[in-house]
Design an enzyme around this catalytic site. Structure first.
Site, mmCIF file in Angstrom:
data_model
loop_
_atom_site.group_PDB
_atom_site.id
_atom_site.type_symbol
_atom_site.label_atom_id
_atom_site.label_comp_id
_atom_site.label_asym_id
_atom_site.label_seq_id
_atom_site.Cartn_x
_atom_site.Cartn_y
_atom_site.Cartn_z
ATOM 1 C CD GLU A 1 -2.875 -1.024 0.012
ATOM 2 O OE1 GLU A 1 -3.177 0.098 -0.458
ATOM 3 O OE2 GLU A 1 -3.288 -2.093 -0.473
ATOM 4 C CG HIS B 1 -7.950 -0.711 -1.659
ATOM 5 N ND1 HIS B 1 -7.303 -0.939 -2.855
ATOM 6 C CD2 HIS B 1 -9.267 -0.546 -1.964
ATOM 7 C CE1 HIS B 1 -8.178 -0.898 -3.841
ATOM 8 N NE2 HIS B 1 -9.375 -0.673 -3.330
ATOM 9 C CG ASP C 1 -5.776 -5.674 -0.904
ATOM 10 O OD1 ASP C 1 -6.884 -5.842 -0.364
ATOM 11 O OD2 ASP C 1 -5.417 -4.588 -1.394
#
Length: 303
Positions: A13, A158, A163
């Site tokens: 991320e 996210h 994920d």
């Protein structure tokens, strides 16, 4: 390089570049190491990462993944976790969604920024490219969120480790469907064909193809729109009026199209034309269905 046969699924991320062109900073790293024979989880690791410049975490960035500047104040820097990341990734097979263009690039950049040698994979599996090629884009744009919706696996969070787990589940579901289709192709057809009479026009949509810039694909109920017209009457012949790039006469087709087929094609035409017009395209538009009142071939479908 160590001989590690495990697969390291990982995800990053990052900050969202504002303005566009600005670099990205890693905010979270998550990985799951699995045995390729059983897809058994051998190890998992996840951590927030404190960027060198917290101002890169804009409000838009925080909305994308929920990671705020306050959340990473006490998090380790990338230099602090570099040894762990290297140990997880180096010599293993790297896997993830869109990693070739995104995660792999950022990992190497992050190691370069701290003056460290980056880990090297034994191989890479980009599930975006793999599933787009093998699964036929039937889940729309083939992003992780679209695949999760297609298989009803919930919403994408996210967040790195979530994920990664979703990526593995999506891969399992796609593999199962493809296995069934290849085992019983007549019972489980790979391609979903729909008759023009069955198409609900408001359900047609157009999406950009991630692998071919400027190209669009038409979708219907989560799959590529493929029309089946088993009793379509086609007249054809060699036309000397038009030739291909090699100078050979083109084979032109004239189709006796039903009103429902024309309706579907007209709708597709309008959708795609609007997308191109909204993108600033000013080229002349040639409709798929050509109408010439009083002609014996009215309407004509261009194939």
């Amino acid at each position: 390089m160590e001989n590690k046969t495990e697969i390291a699924f990982f995800d990053l991320e990052t900050t969202f570049p504002t303005p566009p062109g600005q670099g990205r900073a890693i905010l979270e790293f998550g990985a799951i190491v699995v045995c390729p024979q059983k897809l058994e989880e051998l190890r998992s690791y996840s951590t927030l990462v404190r960027p060198s410049n917290p101002k890169l975490i804009s409000s838009l960035s925080a909305r994308c993944n929920g990671i705020t500047p306050e959340a990473v104040v006490l998090a380790p820097s990338f230099a602090d976790i570099a040894d762990t990341v290297y140990d997880i990734l180096h010599g293993r097979i790297w896997a993830g969604h869109n990693i070739d263009r995104f995660d792999c690039v950022l990992i190497r950049e992050a190691f370069a920024e701290i003056g460290r040698t980056a880990p090297e994979p034994q191989g890479t599996i980009d599930t975006l490219a793999l599933l787009t090629q093998r699964f036929g884009s039937r889940a729309g744009d083939m992003k992780m969120a679209s695949l999760a919706t297609y298989f009803r696996l919930g919403n994408q969070t996210h967040r790195s480790l979530d994920d990664v787990r979703m990526n593995i589940e999506v891969l399992k579901h796609c593999a199962t469907v493809l296995f069934l289709e290849s085992s019983l192709p007549d019972t489980f057809p790979e391609n979903h064909w729909v008759h023009p009479d069955e198409v609900s026009l408001p359900s047609i949509r157009a999406l950009h193809d991630p692998f071919f810039r400027g190209s669009l694909k038409l979708f219907y109920e989560g799959a590529i729109l493929q029309l089946c017209c088993p009793r379509l009457r086609i007249r054809f012949g060699i036309s000397k009026k038009y030739s291909d790039h090699a100078g050979r006469p083109k084979l032109s087709f004239v189709v006796d199209a039903s009103p429902n087929l024309c309706g579907v094609l007209d709708t597709c035409d309008r959708i795609v034309q609007k997308v191109y017009a909204d993108s600033g395209c000013s080229s002349d538009w040639r409709c798929v269905v050509f109408r010439r009142q009083g002609s014996v071939n009215d309407p004509t479908v261009r194939l």
